[in-house]
Design a protein around this motif. Structure first.
Motif: not given
Length: 205
Positions: A147-154, A164-174, A180-183, A195-199
């Protein structure tokens, strides 16, 4: 170290500077076929790995493991690159070999150099102006969403859990100095966030 070097869609002029540098400075360079070999031989003396053209999962797995055992021991002591067409994070042989190397040789560090993918290259070639969401698929079940432009990731992650997505990683200014890269998802993030969402994966794919 094992480096995945993305070569782009096939035109050598679309290779990145970082990819060319990796090919020139690697101790060993491997390729999965003649097409990649023809692109990289200007920069190094590549060795071709054997991969069968088949959709048989068991046969493919056998060759991923076989080639992981070939490049893994070298990557423990040397800078080894495996170069391939496209961007190696998308539907690539390297992704499978990398996974096997990490299982068999956990001490080997790995990284991937991004490249121009067929997805973005086709948009330029076909004069597409993509300004809304679009889907890329090979017909298999979807297990990842970006998801691009993930300004409200939580809050976004909470909504995606319903799909059904259970794992999330946020990438900012890659690929910038303030990357920043954080879970640990914050309430808010910048416009240049994704925001990268994974099942949970159900198969070798």
């Amino acid at each position: 170290m094992l480096i995945g070097v993305s070569l782009g869609p096939g035109d050598p002029d679309l290779m990145t500077i970082r990819a060319k540098k990796a090919l020139k400075t690697s101790d060993e360079v491997f390729v999965p076929g003649e097409r990649a070999k023809n692109i990289v031989k200007k920069y190094c003396d590549p060795k071709e790995l054997d991969f069968p053209m088949t959709e048989d999962e068991e046969v493919l797995k056998e060759y991923w493991v076989k080639n992981a055992k070939k490049v893994g021991p070298l990557a423990k002591e040397k800078k080894v690159s495996l170069a391939g067409i496209g961007d190696l994070c998308f539907f690539s042989t390297f992704g499978h070999v990398k996974k096997e190397v990490e299982k068999i040789f956990p001490e080997v560090r790995t990284r991937t150099i991004p490249g121009v993918s067929s997805i973005t290259a086709s948009a330029a070639k076909l004069d597409l102006n993509v300004q809304s969401s679009f889907e890329v698929t090979d017909g298999s079940e979807k297990n990842k969403k970006i998801v691009l432009k993930a300004t409200k990731p939580k809050s976004l992650a909470e909504k995606l859990k319903n799909e059904g997505y259970s794992e999330f990683t946020l990438g900012e200014n890659l690929f910038r100095e303030d990357e920043k890269i954080t879970k640990d998802l914050p309430e808010e993030s910048s416009y240049f966030s994704l925001l990268v969402a994974e099942k949970e994966e159900q198969s070798w794919k």
